[in-house]
Design an enzyme around this catalytic site. Structure first.
Site, short mmCIF file in Angstrom:
data_model
loop_
_atom_site.label_atom_id
_atom_site.label_comp_id
_atom_site.label_asym_id
_atom_site.label_seq_id
_atom_site.Cartn_x
_atom_site.Cartn_y
_atom_site.Cartn_z
N PRO A 27 8.72 -10.03 13.34
CA PRO A 27 9.18 -10.77 14.52
C PRO A 27 8.99 -10.01 15.82
CG PRO A 27 11.04 -9.93 13.27
CD PRO A 27 9.84 -9.68 12.44
N GLY B 144 9.34 -7.81 18.91
CA GLY B 144 10.12 -6.62 19.23
C GLY B 144 10.33 -5.64 18.10
N VAL B 145 9.79 -5.91 16.92
CA VAL B 145 10.08 -5.07 15.76
C VAL B 145 9.26 -3.78 15.75
CG1 VAL B 145 8.40 -6.01 14.14
CG2 VAL B 145 10.65 -5.24 13.30
N ASP C 8 -2.30 -5.54 14.61
CA ASP C 8 -0.85 -5.71 14.79
C ASP C 8 -0.43 -7.17 14.63
OD1 ASP C 8 -1.71 -6.86 17.15
OD2 ASP C 8 -0.53 -5.55 18.48
#
Length: 215
Positions: free
Chosen positions: A12, A14-15, A86
């Site tokens: 998710p 911000g992880v 990413d």
């Protein structure tokens, strides 16, 4: 399986996907593929009014990620150059199912399947997950202006959607190993030993993968 490592990191908002991908790219000397986020002209408006701007936002991401992965396939994977990303484009459906109204979701699905039917799958997936508290802290720390209007309820639901997605991905692609990393327990940015632990686990899969492709 493909003959060259293609690792995708998911999780998710911000992880820490990009941070981990960058460190692993440096460690393994793999090409780094970073998704386009802040360049999306609709994203700030999306976080202010999801219903109004969801379709434009999701279509921008889909088209850009398609182009990125198409380039990766021809310029790296087909030339036996390892890649670490990413994100992977398959996660687009997580957001689309959560944000799009039924009529627009149906249109989006058709376009998504046409564009992605022959896209390369990763042969290793790293899934970063963390509590809502941790995600909110990291979003605040990195200070992206466009993310300041993210609602905690949206982020909490997104985390649950990711859990479901990864379970489904694992069932659909049992041949692709998934490394699950708890972001509440592992802080690879602050503690080198946490990064080393993650690298050690990846090494096990890379060794197994290499041996399989040599046979």
């Amino acid at each position: 399986m493909d003959s060259v490592p293609f690792i995708a990191i998911e999780g998710p908002i911000g992880v820490g996907k990009t941070s981990l991908a960058t460190k692993l790219s440096t460690h393994y000397h793999f090409h780094l593929l970073k998704e386009i986020v802040e360049e999306n002209p609709f994203l700030g408006k999306f976080y202010e009014n999801i219903d109004e701007w969801s379709f434009q936002t999701e279509m921008f991401f889909l088209c850009n990620r398609f182009k990125q992965l198409e380039d990766i396939e021809y310029k790296y994977l087909q030339l036996n150059k390892p890649v670490i990303a990413d994100y992977h484009i398959s996660k687009n459906m997580i957001f689309a199912k959560r944000t799009l109204q039924t009529d627009k979701l149906d249109k989006y699905k058709k376009i998504f399947h046409i564009l992605t039917e022959d896209m390369p799958l990763p042969n290793m997936m790293i899934y970063l997950h963390a509590s809502l508290e941790t995600l909110l802290k990291r979003i605040e720390l990195r200070g992206r202006e466009i993310e300041q209007n993210i609602k905690p309820t949206y982020l909490a639901q997104l985390s649950k959607d990711y859990d479901v997605f990864m379970d489904q991905f694992e069932k659909k692609h049992p041949e692709i190993p998934i490394i699950r990393i708890d972001g509440d327990k592992y802080d690879f940015m602050a503690y080198p030993e946490d990064l080393t632990s993650i690298i050690n686990e990846i090494d096990v899969h890379l060794k197994s993968y290499t041996q399989t492709n040599r046979n």
